[in-house]
Scaffold this motif. Structure first.
Motif, PDB file in Angstrom:
ATOM      1  N   THR A 125       0.823  -1.217   0.000  1.00 49.77           N
ATOM      2  CA  THR A 125       0.000   0.000   0.000  1.00 49.77           C
ATOM      3  C   THR A 125       0.857   1.267   0.000  1.00 49.77           C
ATOM      4  O   THR A 125       0.356   2.361   0.277  1.00 49.77           O
ATOM      5  N   ASN A 126       2.162   1.087  -0.285  1.00 50.51           N
ATOM      6  CA  ASN A 126       3.083   2.238  -0.299  1.00 50.51           C
ATOM      7  C   ASN A 126       3.054   3.008   1.014  1.00 50.51           C
ATOM      8  O   ASN A 126       3.137   4.236   1.041  1.00 50.51           O
ATOM      9  N   GLY A 127       2.910   2.256   2.117  1.00 49.08           N
ATOM     10  CA  GLY A 127       2.938   2.871   3.433  1.00 49.08           C
ATOM     11  C   GLY A 127       1.643   3.525   3.863  1.00 49.08           C
ATOM     12  O   GLY A 127       1.568   4.083   4.962  1.00 49.08           O
ATOM     13  N   GLU A 128       0.608   3.484   3.028  1.00 42.36           N
ATOM     14  CA  GLU A 128      -0.651   4.148   3.371  1.00 42.36           C
ATOM     15  C   GLU A 128      -1.448   3.357   4.425  1.00 42.36           C
ATOM     16  O   GLU A 128      -2.234   3.929   5.170  1.00 42.36           O
ATOM     17  N   VAL A 129      -1.281   2.036   4.465  1.00 45.84           N
ATOM     18  CA  VAL A 129      -1.994   1.197   5.433  1.00 45.84           C
ATOM     19  C   VAL A 129      -0.982   0.476   6.304  1.00 45.84           C
ATOM     20  O   VAL A 129      -0.043  -0.152   5.795  1.00 45.84           O
ATOM     21  N   GLU A 130      -1.162   0.573   7.614  1.00 50.18           N
ATOM     22  CA  GLU A 130      -0.231  -0.077   8.533  1.00 50.18           C
ATOM     23  C   GLU A 130      -0.764  -1.425   8.996  1.00 50.18           C
ATOM     24  O   GLU A 130      -0.029  -2.407   9.094  1.00 50.18           O
ATOM     25  N   TYR A 131      -2.070  -1.474   9.304  1.00 52.34           N
ATOM     26  CA  TYR A 131      -2.701  -2.708   9.758  1.00 52.34           C
ATOM     27  C   TYR A 131      -3.975  -2.955   8.968  1.00 52.34           C
ATOM     28  O   TYR A 131      -4.649  -2.007   8.554  1.00 52.34           O
ATOM     29  N   LEU A 132      -4.307  -4.226   8.787  1.00 53.84           N
ATOM     30  CA  LEU A 132      -5.563  -4.573   8.117  1.00 53.84           C
ATOM     31  C   LEU A 132      -6.692  -4.651   9.125  1.00 53.84           C
ATOM     32  O   LEU A 132      -6.549  -5.239  10.186  1.00 53.84           O
ATOM     33  N   ASP A 133      -7.811  -4.048   8.776  1.00 50.16           N
ATOM     34  CA  ASP A 133      -9.030  -4.164   9.563  1.00 50.16           C
ATOM     35  C   ASP A 133     -10.095  -4.761   8.649  1.00 50.16           C
ATOM     36  O   ASP A 133     -10.530  -4.116   7.698  1.00 50.16           O
ATOM     37  N   GLY A 134     -10.508  -5.982   8.933  1.00 46.56           N
ATOM     38  CA  GLY A 134     -11.502  -6.611   8.091  1.00 46.56           C
ATOM     39  C   GLY A 134     -10.882  -7.292   6.886  1.00 46.56           C
ATOM     40  O   GLY A 134      -9.665  -7.439   6.761  1.00 46.56           O
ATOM     41  N   LYS A 135     -11.735  -7.698   5.974  1.00 46.40           N
ATOM     42  CA  LYS A 135     -11.331  -8.489   4.814  1.00 46.40           C
ATOM     43  C   LYS A 135     -10.534  -7.621   3.826  1.00 46.40           C
ATOM     44  O   LYS A 135     -10.986  -6.562   3.414  1.00 46.40           O
ATOM     45  N   PRO A 136      -9.347  -8.084   3.408  1.00 49.51           N
ATOM     46  CA  PRO A 136      -8.551  -7.324   2.442  1.00 49.51           C
ATOM     47  C   PRO A 136      -9.268  -7.195   1.098  1.00 49.51           C
ATOM     48  O   PRO A 136     -10.078  -8.054   0.730  1.00 49.51           O
ATOM     49  N   SER A 137      -8.918  -6.164   0.364  1.00 50.14           N
ATOM     50  CA  SER A 137      -9.643  -5.857  -0.870  1.00 50.14           C
ATOM     51  C   SER A 137      -9.005  -6.433  -2.128  1.00 50.14           C
ATOM     52  O   SER A 137      -9.649  -6.482  -3.178  1.00 50.14           O
ATOM     53  N   THR A 138      -7.756  -6.859  -2.055  1.00 49.07           N
ATOM     54  CA  THR A 138      -7.079  -7.356  -3.258  1.00 49.07           C
ATOM     55  C   THR A 138      -6.476  -8.736  -2.994  1.00 49.07           C
ATOM     56  O   THR A 138      -6.141  -9.068  -1.846  1.00 49.07           O
ATOM     57  N   PRO A 139      -6.299  -9.547  -4.049  1.00 48.86           N
ATOM     58  CA  PRO A 139      -5.669 -10.864  -3.869  1.00 48.86           C
ATOM     59  C   PRO A 139      -4.278 -10.771  -3.250  1.00 48.86           C
ATOM     60  O   PRO A 139      -3.902 -11.625  -2.436  1.00 48.86           O
ATOM     61  N   ALA A 140      -3.513  -9.762  -3.617  1.00 50.24           N
ATOM     62  CA  ALA A 140      -2.152  -9.627  -3.084  1.00 50.24           C
ATOM     63  C   ALA A 140      -2.176  -9.412  -1.575  1.00 50.24           C
ATOM     64  O   ALA A 140      -1.342  -9.961  -0.837  1.00 50.24           O
ATOM     65  N   LEU A 141      -3.132  -8.606  -1.098  1.00 50.67           N
ATOM     66  CA  LEU A 141      -3.248  -8.368   0.340  1.00 50.67           C
ATOM     67  C   LEU A 141      -3.693  -9.631   1.068  1.00 50.67           C
ATOM     68  O   LEU A 141      -3.202  -9.937   2.155  1.00 50.67           O
ATOM     69  N   VAL A 142      -4.641 -10.371   0.480  1.00 54.43           N
ATOM     70  CA  VAL A 142      -5.092 -11.613   1.118  1.00 54.43           C
ATOM     71  C   VAL A 142      -3.935 -12.600   1.201  1.00 54.43           C
ATOM     72  O   VAL A 142      -3.739 -13.267   2.227  1.00 54.43           O
ATOM     73  N   ARG A 143      -3.164 -12.687   0.132  1.00 52.35           N
ATOM     74  CA  ARG A 143      -2.070 -13.654   0.091  1.00 52.35           C
ATOM     75  C   ARG A 143      -1.040 -13.391   1.184  1.00 52.35           C
ATOM     76  O   ARG A 143      -0.486 -14.332   1.761  1.00 52.35           O
ATOM     77  N   CYS A 144      -0.774 -12.148   1.477  1.00 53.17           N
ATOM     78  CA  CYS A 144       0.210 -11.858   2.519  1.00 53.17           C
ATOM     79  C   CYS A 144      -0.335 -12.144   3.915  1.00 53.17           C
ATOM     80  O   CYS A 144       0.402 -12.069   4.902  1.00 53.17           O
TER      81      CYS A 144
END
Length: 339
Positions: free
Chosen positions: A292-311
């Protein structure tokens, strides 16, 4: 420790993901690490778990499952099972077929242990057909250990859990329905209800706990314990499947003792799952910032992209030591008390 001189063979019946850790993918590895041979029956085969934006795959029908059972039996392969584990089923006919098969296995081996995770929903949402609920209530008469989350315990016991008192009552109701060992895996109760000696400094009314309830074989009364553990701000999938698989192994370990303790077995399970969760969370934090280029530090809830889910996939293989020897590397903040 698990007695590795004894041959344990478990049949794990639940979903399967080609990529990622959920269902059987989250259950088989921990059991194998702890010395179990595992036969795997995948009722669902998906490309990935449903936390991703999309998935492909298919589901077995009850006739497919019965055909597999018949093949095992025809070749004399059901006589060696010492444990059965079931997770997400989602289909009434398949679940009923499994129940009949478990009864057959128990007629072959009366000492067979059946650990049932009644996967039906979470946090107020039922994601299986409603008619499955009474079938699971009936299955409680067959299961040796049941591992519902709070919502599943509520619908099985028909009790709203809003306090530690009602949580204990729900567990007692599940005993009444026929199962001797109950673990409510994720429980949310008011902070004021938590005994002071196990309160964590960071705990709030939103904190999660684990409650165990074991019927005393002499008195018939339940022995109940509350376990507290740290939580991490992120997205996690498959932890429940890993939890129940570890219950299979750790409960077997306890059964070798003169007075088996469900609470002691569960505490080891919580230590392992919490350690894997922490490692997964650390991996999430590192990759989410990059993605997220530093824009998001922690995930809250279900991630929006496959790349985020995979991590967010469980760091399962990386956590081999935490699964095998949680007492050596587990979180020291995990505490337990008898209620």
């Amino acid at each position: 420790m698990i007695d590795r001189s004894v041959a344990y063979r478990a049949l794990s019946i639940q979903s399967h993901m080609v990529s990622g850790y959920c269902g059987n993918k989250a259950a088989v590895f921990p059991l194998q690490i702890l010395g179990f041979d595992v036969d795997v029956l995948n009722t669902v085969q998906f490309s990935n778990h449903t936390g991703y934006p999309s998935w492909t795959g298919n589901r077995l029908a009850d006739t497919d499952v019965q055909e597999l059972f018949d093949g095992l039996e025809k070749n004399g392969l059901i006589d060696d099972y010492t444990h059965i584990l079931t997770g997400y089923i989602g289909n009434y006919a398949i679940l009923d077929t499994i129940k009949r098969f478990v009864l057959k296995l128990k007629s072959v081996n009366p000492n067979l242990i059946y650990v049932c995770d009644p996967v039906m929903g979470d946090w107020g949402r039922l994601y299986v057909a409603p008619e499955i609920v009474p079938l699971y209530r009936n299955i409680l008469q067959v299961a040796n250990v049941v591992t519902p989350n709070q919502f599943e315990a509520e619908i099985l016991a028909d009790i709203k859990i809003d306090s530690l008192v009602t949580a204990k009552e729900a567990a007692k109701k599940l005993h009444f329905l026929g199962v001797s060992n109950v673990i409510i895996t994720t429980l949310k109760v008011p902070f004021k209800d938590v005994p002071s000696e196990i309160r964590l400094p960071t705990a709030t009314d939103e904190s999660l706990y684990c409650l165990t309830s074991q019927t005393d074989p002499q008195t018939g009364s339940p022995r109940q314990h509350l376990i507290v553990f740290p939580t991490y701000r992120g997205y996690f999938s498959g932890t429940g499947d890993m939890f129940t698989a570890l219950v299979v192994a750790r409960w077997q370990e306890e059964l070798k003792k003169s007075s088996p303790s469900l609470a002691a077995a569960t505490k080891l399970v919580v230590m392992s799952v919490n350690a894997v969760t922490r490692r997964t969370w650390e991996n999430q934090v590192k990759h989410v910032k990059k993605l997220t280029n530093g824009e998001v530090e922690y995930l809250d809830g279900k991630p929006s992209t496959p790349a985020l889910v995979r991590c967010c996939e469980l760091q399962m293989v990386q956590s081999k030591l935490e699964i095998e020897k949680p007492e050596m590397v587990g979180e020291t903040a995990i505490k337990m008390t008898q209620l």
